[in-house]
Design a protein around this motif. Structure first.
Motif, PDB file in Angstrom:
ATOM      1  N   HIS A  46       0.853  -1.179   0.000  1.00 41.99           N
ATOM      2  CA  HIS A  46       0.000   0.000   0.000  1.00 41.99           C
ATOM      3  C   HIS A  46       0.890   1.230   0.000  1.00 41.99           C
ATOM      4  CE1 HIS A  46      -3.889  -1.875   0.526  1.00 41.99           C
ATOM      5  NE2 HIS A  46      -3.340  -2.684   1.410  1.00 41.99           N
ATOM      6  N   SER A  47       0.933   1.891  -1.115  1.00 38.88           N
ATOM      7  CA  SER A  47       1.639   3.155  -1.178  1.00 38.88           C
ATOM      8  C   SER A  47       0.623   4.205  -1.600  1.00 38.88           C
ATOM      9  CB  SER A  47       2.791   3.068  -2.177  1.00 38.88           C
ATOM     10  OG  SER A  47       2.294   2.712  -3.453  1.00 38.88           O
ATOM     11  N   ARG A 101     -13.455   2.876   2.422  1.00 39.02           N
ATOM     12  CA  ARG A 101     -12.784   1.836   3.202  1.00 39.02           C
ATOM     13  C   ARG A 101     -13.644   0.564   3.237  1.00 39.02           C
ATOM     14  NH1 ARG A 101     -10.794   4.664   7.478  1.00 39.02           N
ATOM     15  NH2 ARG A 101      -8.861   4.874   6.339  1.00 39.02           N
ATOM     16  N   GLY A 128      -7.373   1.426  -1.074  1.00 38.12           N
ATOM     17  CA  GLY A 128      -6.625   1.382   0.178  1.00 38.12           C
ATOM     18  C   GLY A 128      -5.419   2.297   0.147  1.00 38.12           C
ATOM     19  N   GLY A 129      -4.711   2.320  -0.980  1.00 39.71           N
ATOM     20  CA  GLY A 129      -3.569   3.223  -1.127  1.00 39.71           C
ATOM     21  C   GLY A 129      -3.969   4.682  -1.145  1.00 39.71           C
ATOM     22  N   SER A 132      -4.503   5.767   2.429  1.00 43.63           N
ATOM     23  CA  SER A 132      -3.362   5.729   3.355  1.00 43.63           C
ATOM     24  C   SER A 132      -2.562   7.000   3.330  1.00 43.63           C
ATOM     25  CB  SER A 132      -2.456   4.550   3.048  1.00 43.63           C
ATOM     26  OG  SER A 132      -1.888   4.651   1.767  1.00 43.63           O
TER      27      SER A 132
END
Length: 132
Positions: A46-47, A101, A128-129, A132
């Motif tokens: 995850h970036s 989410r 998700g990335g 984050s």
């Protein structure tokens, strides 16, 4: 007296005979050992992901869903999720984090074993990335 083949004892000091090398956070690892089977590996990196990348994956996912609609049991749910992601990304304010989410969490289970699994998982990872 018992006649037959005897199983050789494992060499002491070799543990299980399996060595897994590499960085645990890397997408690939080397596995070396005896009688290795049923090895499954996955990596999720995850970036930070931009909204444009999520939109691109969303467009590709919609195309996959439309193309495979006849074979999908949850096609209505998948389309509704795609619409929700799209509406959230278009919002002039920040994307709806809770909704996104939830979709990122639920989507992989809904596409598991289907023709759209890869696209759905990619979209979920990108969401998700983004969060984050």
């Amino acid at each position: 007296m018992v006649v037959g083949r005897r199983r050789p004892e494992p060499d002491p000091g070799h543990g299980s005979g399996i060595s897994i090398g590499g960085n645990n956070s890397a997408p690939l690892q080397n596995v070396v050992g005896q009688d290795i089977s049923h090895i499954h590996q996955s990596a999720s990196v995850h970036s930070a992901v931009g909204i444009d990348a999520v939109r691109g994956l969303l467009a590709a996912f919609r195309e996959d869903v439309d193309h495979n609609a006849a074979d999908l049991q949850n096609v209505t749910v998948l389309r509704a999720m795609a619409d929700t992601v799209d509406a959230s990304l278009v919002s002039p304010d920040a994307p709806e984090i809770g909704t996104l989410r939830g979709i990122a969490t639920a989507l992989p289970a809904l596409v598991l074993g289907t023709a759209v699994q890869q696209g759905g998982e990619s979209l979920a990872n990108a969401i998700g990335g983004l969060l984050s």
